[in-house]
Design a protein around this motif. Structure first.
Motif, PDB file in Angstrom:
ATOM      1  N   LEU A   1      17.248 -39.197 -54.735  1.00 48.27           N
ATOM      2  CA  LEU A   1      16.926 -37.865 -54.207  1.00 48.27           C
ATOM      3  C   LEU A   1      17.767 -37.555 -52.971  1.00 48.27           C
ATOM      4  O   LEU A   1      18.157 -36.393 -52.758  1.00 48.27           O
ATOM      5  CB  LEU A   1      15.436 -37.795 -53.863  1.00 48.27           C
ATOM      6  N   GLY A   2      18.052 -38.577 -52.162  1.00 47.08           N
ATOM      7  CA  GLY A   2      18.907 -38.353 -51.000  1.00 47.08           C
ATOM      8  C   GLY A   2      20.316 -37.937 -51.399  1.00 47.08           C
ATOM      9  O   GLY A   2      20.922 -37.062 -50.752  1.00 47.08           O
ATOM     10  N   VAL A   3      20.846 -38.532 -52.464  1.00 49.38           N
ATOM     11  CA  VAL A   3      22.167 -38.143 -52.959  1.00 49.38           C
ATOM     12  C   VAL A   3      22.152 -36.695 -53.440  1.00 49.38           C
ATOM     13  O   VAL A   3      23.086 -35.923 -53.184  1.00 49.38           O
ATOM     14  CB  VAL A   3      22.609 -39.097 -54.083  1.00 49.38           C
ATOM     15  N   VAL A   4      21.074 -36.303 -54.131  1.00 45.36           N
ATOM     16  CA  VAL A   4      20.957 -34.922 -54.596  1.00 45.36           C
ATOM     17  C   VAL A   4      20.917 -33.961 -53.420  1.00 45.36           C
ATOM     18  O   VAL A   4      21.589 -32.916 -53.423  1.00 45.36           O
ATOM     19  CB  VAL A   4      19.704 -34.766 -55.480  1.00 45.36           C
ATOM     20  N   VAL A   5      20.133 -34.297 -52.399  1.00 42.47           N
ATOM     21  CA  VAL A   5      20.036 -33.430 -51.215  1.00 42.47           C
ATOM     22  C   VAL A   5      21.385 -33.340 -50.510  1.00 42.47           C
ATOM     23  O   VAL A   5      21.814 -32.251 -50.082  1.00 42.47           O
ATOM     24  CB  VAL A   5      18.952 -33.954 -50.261  1.00 42.47           C
ATOM     25  N   LEU A   6      22.083 -34.465 -50.367  1.00 42.89           N
ATOM     26  CA  LEU A   6      23.401 -34.456 -49.725  1.00 42.89           C
ATOM     27  C   LEU A   6      24.384 -33.595 -50.508  1.00 42.89           C
ATOM     28  O   LEU A   6      25.164 -32.828 -49.933  1.00 42.89           O
ATOM     29  CB  LEU A   6      23.914 -35.889 -49.612  1.00 42.89           C
ATOM     30  N   PHE A   7      24.341 -33.716 -51.831  1.00 43.30           N
ATOM     31  CA  PHE A   7      25.237 -32.927 -52.682  1.00 43.30           C
ATOM     32  C   PHE A   7      24.996 -31.437 -52.509  1.00 43.30           C
ATOM     33  O   PHE A   7      25.931 -30.634 -52.397  1.00 43.30           O
ATOM     34  CB  PHE A   7      25.032 -33.339 -54.133  1.00 43.30           C
ATOM     35  N   GLN A   8      23.739 -31.028 -52.441  1.00 43.99           N
ATOM     36  CA  GLN A   8      23.422 -29.614 -52.275  1.00 43.99           C
ATOM     37  C   GLN A   8      23.733 -29.136 -50.860  1.00 43.99           C
ATOM     38  O   GLN A   8      24.128 -27.980 -50.655  1.00 43.99           O
ATOM     39  CB  GLN A   8      21.952 -29.361 -52.613  1.00 43.99           C
ATOM     40  N   ALA A   9      23.570 -30.024 -49.877  1.00 39.78           N
ATOM     41  CA  ALA A   9      23.938 -29.650 -48.507  1.00 39.78           C
ATOM     42  C   ALA A   9      25.440 -29.394 -48.401  1.00 39.78           C
ATOM     43  O   ALA A   9      25.879 -28.420 -47.752  1.00 39.78           O
ATOM     44  CB  ALA A   9      23.507 -30.745 -47.538  1.00 39.78           C
ATOM     45  N   LEU A  10      26.236 -30.241 -49.048  1.00 32.76           N
ATOM     46  CA  LEU A  10      27.684 -30.006 -49.059  1.00 32.76           C
ATOM     47  C   LEU A  10      28.024 -28.713 -49.804  1.00 32.76           C
ATOM     48  O   LEU A  10      28.977 -28.014 -49.436  1.00 32.76           O
ATOM     49  CB  LEU A  10      28.393 -31.198 -49.707  1.00 32.76           C
ATOM     50  N   THR A  11      27.251 -28.418 -50.856  1.00 31.00           N
ATOM     51  CA  THR A  11      27.481 -27.166 -51.594  1.00 31.00           C
ATOM     52  C   THR A  11      27.290 -25.947 -50.701  1.00 31.00           C
ATOM     53  O   THR A  11      27.996 -24.949 -50.844  1.00 31.00           O
ATOM     54  CB  THR A  11      26.514 -27.089 -52.794  1.00 31.00           C
ATOM     55  N   ILE A  12      26.355 -26.016 -49.760  1.00 32.76           N
ATOM     56  CA  ILE A  12      26.076 -24.882 -48.871  1.00 32.76           C
ATOM     57  C   ILE A  12      27.016 -24.866 -47.666  1.00 32.76           C
ATOM     58  O   ILE A  12      27.598 -23.820 -47.311  1.00 32.76           O
ATOM     59  CB  ILE A  12      24.611 -24.922 -48.403  1.00 32.76           C
ATOM     60  N   PHE A  13      27.211 -26.012 -47.028  1.00 35.99           N
ATOM     61  CA  PHE A  13      27.925 -26.023 -45.755  1.00 35.99           C
ATOM     62  C   PHE A  13      29.442 -26.071 -45.925  1.00 35.99           C
ATOM     63  O   PHE A  13      30.172 -25.569 -45.049  1.00 35.99           O
ATOM     64  CB  PHE A  13      27.468 -27.226 -44.906  1.00 35.99           C
ATOM     65  N   ALA A  14      29.946 -26.644 -47.012  1.00 35.58           N
ATOM     66  CA  ALA A  14      31.402 -26.697 -47.190  1.00 35.58           C
ATOM     67  C   ALA A  14      32.019 -25.297 -47.274  1.00 35.58           C
ATOM     68  O   ALA A  14      33.046 -25.037 -46.622  1.00 35.58           O
ATOM     69  CB  ALA A  14      31.746 -27.514 -48.434  1.00 35.58           C
ATOM     70  N   PRO A  15      31.435 -24.335 -48.029  1.00 36.70           N
ATOM     71  CA  PRO A  15      32.001 -22.972 -48.017  1.00 36.70           C
ATOM     72  C   PRO A  15      31.911 -22.306 -46.651  1.00 36.70           C
ATOM     73  O   PRO A  15      32.820 -21.547 -46.267  1.00 36.70           O
ATOM     74  CB  PRO A  15      31.147 -22.236 -49.056  1.00 36.70           C
ATOM     75  N   LEU A  16      30.825 -22.570 -45.905  1.00 38.34           N
ATOM     76  CA  LEU A  16      30.695 -21.987 -44.570  1.00 38.34           C
ATOM     77  C   LEU A  16      31.800 -22.502 -43.651  1.00 38.34           C
ATOM     78  O   LEU A  16      32.411 -21.729 -42.896  1.00 38.34           O
ATOM     79  CB  LEU A  16      29.323 -22.317 -43.995  1.00 38.34           C
ATOM     80  N   VAL A  17      32.058 -23.799 -43.718  1.00 38.53           N
ATOM     81  CA  VAL A  17      33.122 -24.372 -42.887  1.00 38.53           C
ATOM     82  C   VAL A  17      34.463 -23.804 -43.286  1.00 38.53           C
ATOM     83  O   VAL A  17      35.306 -23.453 -42.430  1.00 38.53           O
ATOM     84  CB  VAL A  17      33.109 -25.908 -43.012  1.00 38.53           C
ATOM     85  N   ARG A  18      34.723 -23.633 -44.600  1.00 40.47           N
ATOM     86  CA  ARG A  18      35.989 -23.076 -45.074  1.00 40.47           C
ATOM     87  C   ARG A  18      36.147 -21.622 -44.611  1.00 40.47           C
ATOM     88  O   ARG A  18      37.251 -21.208 -44.211  1.00 40.47           O
ATOM     89  CB  ARG A  18      36.028 -23.166 -46.596  1.00 40.47           C
ATOM     90  N   LEU A  19      35.074 -20.854 -44.624  1.00 40.40           N
ATOM     91  CA  LEU A  19      35.156 -19.469 -44.182  1.00 40.40           C
ATOM     92  C   LEU A  19      35.423 -19.393 -42.675  1.00 40.40           C
ATOM     93  O   LEU A  19      36.229 -18.553 -42.216  1.00 40.40           O
ATOM     94  CB  LEU A  19      33.848 -18.741 -44.507  1.00 40.40           C
ATOM     95  N   ILE A  20      34.771 -20.258 -41.899  1.00 42.94           N
ATOM     96  CA  ILE A  20      34.988 -20.245 -40.450  1.00 42.94           C
ATOM     97  C   ILE A  20      36.428 -20.644 -40.139  1.00 42.94           C
ATOM     98  O   ILE A  20      37.092 -20.032 -39.272  1.00 42.94           O
ATOM     99  CB  ILE A  20      33.976 -21.190 -39.762  1.00 42.94           C
ATOM    100  N   GLU A  21      36.916 -21.675 -40.829  1.00 42.43           N
ATOM    101  CA  GLU A  21      38.296 -22.094 -40.602  1.00 42.43           C
ATOM    102  C   GLU A  21      39.278 -20.986 -41.006  1.00 42.43           C
ATOM    103  O   GLU A  21      40.318 -20.796 -40.353  1.00 42.43           O
ATOM    104  CB  GLU A  21      38.596 -23.363 -41.404  1.00 42.43           C
ATOM    105  N   GLY A  22      38.986 -20.240 -42.052  1.00 44.47           N
ATOM    106  CA  GLY A  22      39.877 -19.180 -42.494  1.00 44.47           C
ATOM    107  C   GLY A  22      39.901 -17.996 -41.555  1.00 44.47           C
ATOM    108  O   GLY A  22      40.896 -17.248 -41.502  1.00 44.47           O
ATOM    109  N   LEU A  23      38.826 -17.770 -40.810  1.00 46.85           N
ATOM    110  CA  LEU A  23      38.767 -16.635 -39.886  1.00 46.85           C
ATOM    111  C   LEU A  23      39.333 -16.957 -38.511  1.00 46.85           C
ATOM    112  O   LEU A  23      39.567 -16.042 -37.706  1.00 46.85           O
ATOM    113  CB  LEU A  23      37.329 -16.163 -39.734  1.00 46.85           C
ATOM    114  N   LEU A  24      39.526 -18.258 -38.224  1.00 49.42           N
ATOM    115  CA  LEU A  24      40.058 -18.613 -36.918  1.00 49.42           C
ATOM    116  C   LEU A  24      41.568 -18.485 -36.849  1.00 49.42           C
ATOM    117  O   LEU A  24      42.257 -18.624 -37.836  1.00 49.42           O
ATOM    118  CB  LEU A  24      39.636 -20.042 -36.580  1.00 49.42           C
TER     119      LEU A  24
END
Length: 362
Positions: free
Chosen positions: A339-362
């Motif tokens: 279950l921890g692996v599943v939660v980590l996978f979904q957390a990366l699904t949410i936060f990785a696009p946010l980080v990519r968008l922030i990096e693209g706007l800087l």
């Protein structure tokens, strides 16, 4: 807090009798009580049908119906083992085998009392622990499934659109998550079939018995060890009562609930009738180890066969229970890790696009 959600609290309380949604097998306590009633009725030469009928009046749900049906079959003249097998789910396979063994070998309640002595309610802690861990896992997985479905239906498409508008490439975590979701979604029919099969095994006691004894027995050596211990206990009952070992083997080969054990015992019986040594024949079909075979041959010469059979069965059963206890301790950590692996996978699904968008706007 105890006044909140009384209906759900009632469902969670195992002490409150409720009508079952499906004809589940009797609980361990119910089986134990009925087996003791059968033993007392046999020992005191009491008619069993009226006792079972009165006992049914104090039961609830499917157990009540099963007991009334058992009483009706006994009144119609059906033998007790056949009536129990026809009702189904009222006793465990091991209990039914003990009843048949006593009936066929003329040992009255020796095998039944043996089951009662080693089957007191409260044992089987490893099974209860694993069952509780699996219930926890299924509940958490159900909640996670709904959350993940919401993420992929509502949030992931928004991220994809935003990344496309800004001309940014999708993060690897998001791409893998989308691929995994699409793959699992395309295999929905496979999960539906698996759920139907599991549901049918829960509803049908005969199908569940076939799955347990025809499939699981081939995979898990611990189950085969328990079956071997049960065979040794039945042979101990026959030896203590002065019954011939070939007759006990014939009874077990005919009525044992596990098909693999029946085939092995049939081979052993045929070999013994041809003059072969019974313990060596059991060793040839993996019911005994080489050391156990030597010990039983020595016991035959010394004259303490019955005691040795009881000790060997106890050792096999104790060894299996220790293995199950050790395995049960690992179930919950493994499930939590998954279950921890599943939660980590979904957390990366949410936060990785946010980080990519922030990096693209800087």
């Amino acid at each position: 807090m105890e006044s909140l959600f009384p209906t759900f609290r009632r469902w969670a309380d195992r002490e409150i009798p409720l009508p079952a949604v499906w004809p589940r097998a009797a609980s361990r306590g119910q089986r134990h009580a009925l087996l003791r009633l059968i033993a007392v009725a046999t020992e005191e030469n009491l008619p069993l049908a009226p006792l079972v009928e009165k006992w049914a009046e104090d039961e609830r749900g499917w157990q009540r119906k099963r007991l009334f049906r058992l009483a009706g079959l006994l009144k119609s003249g059906r033998p007790l083992p056949d009536a129990i097998e026809e009702v189904g789910g009222i006793l465990a396979d091991e209990d039914l085998l003990a009843i048949r063994f006593d009936s066929q070998m003329g040992t009255r309640t020796a095998a039944i009392r043996q089951m009662l002595d080693r089957g007191e309610p409260g044992t089987g802690g490893s099974a209860r622990q694993v069952r509780g861990d699996l219930i926890y896992f299924v509940i958490v997985l159900f909640v996670a499934f709904n959350l993940i479905t919401f993420i992929h239906l509502k949030i992931v498409p928004v991220f994809q659109k935003m990344l496309e508008e800004f001309g940014l490439q999708q993060p690897a975590a998001l791409s893998r998550s989308i691929w995994t979701a699409n793959t699992l979604g395309s295999l929905w029919w496979l999960f539906a079939i698996a759920l139907l099969v599991c549901g049918w095994c829960l509803v049908s006691t005969r199908t569940g018995r076939f799955v347990r004894h025809s499939i699981f027995d081939r995979w898990f050596r611990s189950l085969r060890e328990l079956h071997s211990a049960d065979v040794l206990r039945k042979l101990q009952v026959a030896t203590a009562a002065g019954r011939p070992i070939p007759g006990a083997l014939s009874t077990l080969a005919r009525y044992h609930f596990a098909p693999s054990v029946r085939h092995k015992l049939l081979y052993v019986r045929n070999e013994v009738e041809q003059g072969a040594d019974v313990w060596q024949s059991m060793s040839d079909v993996d019911l005994l180890t080489a050391a156990e075979t030597r010990l039983l041959k020595t016991a035959d010469r010394v004259g303490n066969r019955s005691w040795i059979l009881e000790q060997l069965a106890a050792v096999k059963q104790g060894r299996t229970r220790r293995r199950w206890a050790a395995a049960a301790e690992l179930v919950l950590p493994l499930l939590v890790l998954f279950l921890g692996v599943v939660v980590l996978f979904q957390a990366l699904t949410i936060f990785a696009p946010l980080v990519r968008l922030i990096e693209g706007l800087l």
